[in-house]
Design a protein around this motif. Structure first.
Motif, PDB file in Angstrom:
ATOM      1  N   TYR A  94      30.376  52.985  14.260  1.00 54.63           N
ATOM      2  CA  TYR A  94      30.716  53.400  12.893  1.00 54.63           C
ATOM      3  C   TYR A  94      29.725  54.467  12.424  1.00 54.63           C
ATOM      4  O   TYR A  94      30.112  55.452  11.785  1.00 54.63           O
ATOM      5  N   GLY A  95      28.442  54.256  12.755  1.00 54.74           N
ATOM      6  CA  GLY A  95      27.426  55.225  12.373  1.00 54.74           C
ATOM      7  C   GLY A  95      27.663  56.597  12.987  1.00 54.74           C
ATOM      8  O   GLY A  95      27.292  57.617  12.407  1.00 54.74           O
ATOM      9  N   GLN A  96      28.281  56.629  14.156  1.00 59.60           N
ATOM     10  CA  GLN A  96      28.607  57.904  14.795  1.00 59.60           C
ATOM     11  C   GLN A  96      29.875  58.521  14.213  1.00 59.60           C
ATOM     12  O   GLN A  96      29.968  59.738  14.029  1.00 59.60           O
ATOM     13  N   LEU A  97      30.857  57.676  13.926  1.00 62.30           N
ATOM     14  CA  LEU A  97      32.165  58.166  13.489  1.00 62.30           C
ATOM     15  C   LEU A  97      32.197  58.585  12.024  1.00 62.30           C
ATOM     16  O   LEU A  97      32.823  59.589  11.671  1.00 62.30           O
ATOM     17  N   ALA A  98      31.557  57.815  11.167  1.00 62.92           N
ATOM     18  CA  ALA A  98      31.686  58.027   9.723  1.00 62.92           C
ATOM     19  C   ALA A  98      31.336  59.445   9.271  1.00 62.92           C
ATOM     20  O   ALA A  98      32.074  60.029   8.465  1.00 62.92           O
ATOM     21  N   PRO A  99      30.232  60.066   9.749  1.00 58.52           N
ATOM     22  CA  PRO A  99      29.931  61.435   9.297  1.00 58.52           C
ATOM     23  C   PRO A  99      31.012  62.439   9.700  1.00 58.52           C
ATOM     24  O   PRO A  99      31.328  63.350   8.920  1.00 58.52           O
ATOM     25  N   MET A 100      31.580  62.285  10.893  1.00 55.25           N
ATOM     26  CA  MET A 100      32.629  63.207  11.330  1.00 55.25           C
ATOM     27  C   MET A 100      33.896  63.012  10.509  1.00 55.25           C
ATOM     28  O   MET A 100      34.542  63.990  10.089  1.00 55.25           O
ATOM     29  N   ILE A 101      34.262  61.762  10.271  1.00 57.41           N
ATOM     30  CA  ILE A 101      35.434  61.476   9.448  1.00 57.41           C
ATOM     31  C   ILE A 101      35.250  62.053   8.053  1.00 57.41           C
ATOM     32  O   ILE A 101      36.170  62.638   7.473  1.00 57.41           O
TER      33      ILE A 101
ATOM     34  N   ILE B  13      34.992  69.190  15.444  1.00 57.38           N
ATOM     35  CA  ILE B  13      34.667  67.867  14.889  1.00 57.38           C
ATOM     36  C   ILE B  13      35.802  66.897  15.181  1.00 57.38           C
ATOM     37  O   ILE B  13      35.576  65.746  15.565  1.00 57.38           O
ATOM     38  N   LYS B  14      37.039  67.380  15.014  1.00 55.06           N
ATOM     39  CA  LYS B  14      38.194  66.531  15.302  1.00 55.06           C
ATOM     40  C   LYS B  14      38.208  66.099  16.766  1.00 55.06           C
ATOM     41  O   LYS B  14      38.471  64.937  17.089  1.00 55.06           O
ATOM     42  N   ARG B  15      37.905  67.040  17.661  1.00 54.83           N
ATOM     43  CA  ARG B  15      37.890  66.729  19.088  1.00 54.83           C
ATOM     44  C   ARG B  15      36.787  65.712  19.414  1.00 54.83           C
ATOM     45  O   ARG B  15      37.005  64.748  20.153  1.00 54.83           O
ATOM     46  N   ASP B  16      35.592  65.920  18.848  1.00 50.84           N
ATOM     47  CA  ASP B  16      34.478  64.983  19.066  1.00 50.84           C
ATOM     48  C   ASP B  16      34.784  63.613  18.466  1.00 50.84           C
ATOM     49  O   ASP B  16      34.440  62.576  19.041  1.00 50.84           O
ATOM     50  N   MET B  17      35.420  63.634  17.312  1.00 46.75           N
ATOM     51  CA  MET B  17      35.788  62.395  16.629  1.00 46.75           C
ATOM     52  C   MET B  17      36.782  61.592  17.464  1.00 46.75           C
ATOM     53  O   MET B  17      36.644  60.372  17.621  1.00 46.75           O
ATOM     54  N   ASP B  18      37.773  62.283  18.016  1.00 48.07           N
ATOM     55  CA  ASP B  18      38.757  61.615  18.876  1.00 48.07           C
ATOM     56  C   ASP B  18      38.084  60.996  20.095  1.00 48.07           C
ATOM     57  O   ASP B  18      38.378  59.858  20.473  1.00 48.07           O
ATOM     58  N   ARG B  19      37.220  61.774  20.732  1.00 42.35           N
ATOM     59  CA  ARG B  19      36.554  61.263  21.931  1.00 42.35           C
ATOM     60  C   ARG B  19      35.727  60.019  21.601  1.00 42.35           C
ATOM     61  O   ARG B  19      35.766  59.018  22.318  1.00 42.35           O
ATOM     62  N   ALA B  20      34.988  60.097  20.505  1.00 46.41           N
ATOM     63  CA  ALA B  20      34.138  58.970  20.111  1.00 46.41           C
ATOM     64  C   ALA B  20      34.966  57.744  19.769  1.00 46.41           C
ATOM     65  O   ALA B  20      34.623  56.619  20.157  1.00 46.41           O
ATOM     66  N   PHE B  21      36.078  57.946  19.043  1.00 42.50           N
ATOM     67  CA  PHE B  21      36.864  56.789  18.614  1.00 42.50           C
ATOM     68  C   PHE B  21      37.659  56.182  19.766  1.00 42.50           C
ATOM     69  O   PHE B  21      37.610  54.969  19.996  1.00 42.50           O
ATOM     70  N   PHE B  22      38.395  57.000  20.493  1.00 44.88           N
ATOM     71  CA  PHE B  22      39.276  56.449  21.518  1.00 44.88           C
ATOM     72  C   PHE B  22      38.517  55.851  22.696  1.00 44.88           C
ATOM     73  O   PHE B  22      39.042  54.986  23.394  1.00 44.88           O
ATOM     74  N   SER B  23      37.284  56.283  22.912  1.00 42.25           N
ATOM     75  CA  SER B  23      36.497  55.687  23.996  1.00 42.25           C
ATOM     76  C   SER B  23      36.054  54.270  23.661  1.00 42.25           C
ATOM     77  O   SER B  23      35.742  53.485  24.558  1.00 42.25           O
ATOM     78  N   VAL B  24      36.033  53.924  22.371  1.00 43.07           N
ATOM     79  CA  VAL B  24      35.620  52.576  21.967  1.00 43.07           C
ATOM     80  C   VAL B  24      36.714  51.862  21.170  1.00 43.07           C
ATOM     81  O   VAL B  24      36.458  50.803  20.592  1.00 43.07           O
ATOM     82  N   ALA B  25      37.918  52.418  21.158  1.00 47.48           N
ATOM     83  CA  ALA B  25      39.008  51.835  20.360  1.00 47.48           C
ATOM     84  C   ALA B  25      39.244  50.349  20.638  1.00 47.48           C
ATOM     85  O   ALA B  25      39.549  49.592  19.710  1.00 47.48           O
ATOM     86  N   PRO B  26      39.106  49.872  21.908  1.00 46.81           N
ATOM     87  CA  PRO B  26      39.323  48.438  22.143  1.00 46.81           C
ATOM     88  C   PRO B  26      38.369  47.526  21.380  1.00 46.81           C
ATOM     89  O   PRO B  26      38.652  46.329  21.220  1.00 46.81           O
ATOM     90  N   LEU B  27      37.248  48.075  20.918  1.00 40.76           N
ATOM     91  CA  LEU B  27      36.298  47.256  20.155  1.00 40.76           C
ATOM     92  C   LEU B  27      36.745  47.035  18.712  1.00 40.76           C
ATOM     93  O   LEU B  27      36.235  46.149  18.041  1.00 40.76           O
ATOM     94  N   PHE B  28      37.701  47.845  18.266  1.00 41.38           N
ATOM     95  CA  PHE B  28      38.158  47.753  16.881  1.00 41.38           C
ATOM     96  C   PHE B  28      39.546  47.117  16.803  1.00 41.38           C
ATOM     97  O   PHE B  28      40.255  47.009  17.801  1.00 41.38           O
ATOM     98  N   SER B  29      39.921  46.720  15.612  1.00 43.95           N
ATOM     99  CA  SER B  29      41.200  46.034  15.401  1.00 43.95           C
ATOM    100  C   SER B  29      42.359  47.027  15.446  1.00 43.95           C
ATOM    101  O   SER B  29      42.165  48.241  15.342  1.00 43.95           O
ATOM    102  N   GLN B  30      43.570  46.472  15.581  1.00 45.74           N
ATOM    103  CA  GLN B  30      44.769  47.306  15.539  1.00 45.74           C
ATOM    104  C   GLN B  30      44.894  47.988  14.188  1.00 45.74           C
ATOM    105  O   GLN B  30      45.357  49.133  14.091  1.00 45.74           O
ATOM    106  N   GLN B  31      44.453  47.311  13.148  1.00 47.47           N
ATOM    107  CA  GLN B  31      44.495  47.886  11.796  1.00 47.47           C
ATOM    108  C   GLN B  31      43.636  49.152  11.728  1.00 47.47           C
ATOM    109  O   GLN B  31      44.056  50.172  11.162  1.00 47.47           O
ATOM    110  N   ALA B  32      42.438  49.097  12.310  1.00 49.65           N
ATOM    111  CA  ALA B  32      41.561  50.270  12.313  1.00 49.65           C
ATOM    112  C   ALA B  32      42.148  51.381  13.183  1.00 49.65           C
ATOM    113  O   ALA B  32      42.075  52.563  12.827  1.00 49.65           O
ATOM    114  N   PHE B  33      42.726  51.004  14.315  1.00 52.85           N
ATOM    115  CA  PHE B  33      43.339  51.992  15.215  1.00 52.85           C
ATOM    116  C   PHE B  33      44.473  52.726  14.505  1.00 52.85           C
ATOM    117  O   PHE B  33      44.556  53.959  14.554  1.00 52.85           O
ATOM    118  N   ASP B  34      45.338  51.969  13.845  1.00 59.12           N
ATOM    119  CA  ASP B  34      46.467  52.584  13.129  1.00 59.12           C
ATOM    120  C   ASP B  34      45.970  53.468  11.985  1.00 59.12           C
ATOM    121  O   ASP B  34      46.510  54.567  11.758  1.00 59.12           O
TER     122      ASP B  34
END
Length: 202
Positions: free
Chosen positions: A55-62, A86-107
């Motif tokens: 979250y600490g990595q993703l939040a500033p980009m979002i 930023i969008k490309r980096d954000m995608d890489r950061a999120f999708f590489s750890v997406a299984p750690l988050f809920s379906q609600q967060a993914f959606d």
């Protein structure tokens, strides 16, 4: 009478033996359940720690993407190519750890990105920013590159819709709320700007 005495003695002996056995079995089961509970608690704590780290990595980009799309914060400091990166980096950061988050967060993540960018615009082409460039060009007259204009979905004749800005903000709030809920923190402070975004942008 003697037989009854013998029976009673046998019953007493069995009872005396059974009580420690029952206590041992119950104690073993309780200990096993306690260990399983402790292991589960440890896994949950580790998961929350991992989520908090990402979250600490993703939040500033979002936040940067939201600011650029809604003309708040440091949006003037960013160029269109930087926002795409930023969008490309954000995608890489999120999708590489997406299984750690809920379906609600993914959606919520996908909906936020979809509100901000037009993706899959063609083979080897970058995503395009769902906005216009005129107001941004006006704020950077000396450094603006006309090539950047192809990175936007709106041309010079289309105004930016206030409803679109409100929609992006709503998706941003929803995404942060979903991520924070996964981290098991209290409700986030999601109102960094007023909902009435007064913008004259083209």
């Amino acid at each position: 009478m003697a037989d009854m005495t013998v029976v009673l003695d046998v019953v007493k002996t069995l009872a005396a033996v059974a009580v420690p056995l029952v206590v041992a079995v119950v104690g073993h089961r309780l200990t096993r359940r306690l260990k399983l509970w402790e292991a589960s608690q440890w896994r949950n704590q580790e998961l929350i720690k991992a989520r908090l780290q990402y979250y600490g990595q993703l939040a500033p980009m979002i936040n940067d993407v939201m600011c650029y799309l809604t003309f708040v914060g440091r949006w003037k400091e960013l160029t269109p190519p930087e926002v795409i990166k930023i969008k490309r980096d954000m995608d890489r950061a999120f999708f590489s750890v997406a299984p750690l988050f809920s379906q609600q967060a993914f959606d919520a993540y996908q909906d936020f990105v979809g509100a901000c960018f037009s993706e899959y615009t063609g083979w080897a082409l970058d995503a395009r920013i769902r906005s216009g460039f005129v107001r941004r060009r006006q704020t950077q007259p000396d450094s603006w590159d006309p090539e950047w204009e192809r990175l936007f979905t709106l041309n010079e004749t289309h105004d930016i819709d206030q409803q679109d800005l409100a929609h992006i903000r709503a998706q941003y709030n929803r995404l942060l709320a979903a991520l924070v809920e996964d981290i098991a923190l209290s409700e986030p402070r999601i109102r960094y700007a007023t909902t009435d975004l007064v913008v004259n942008a083209h």
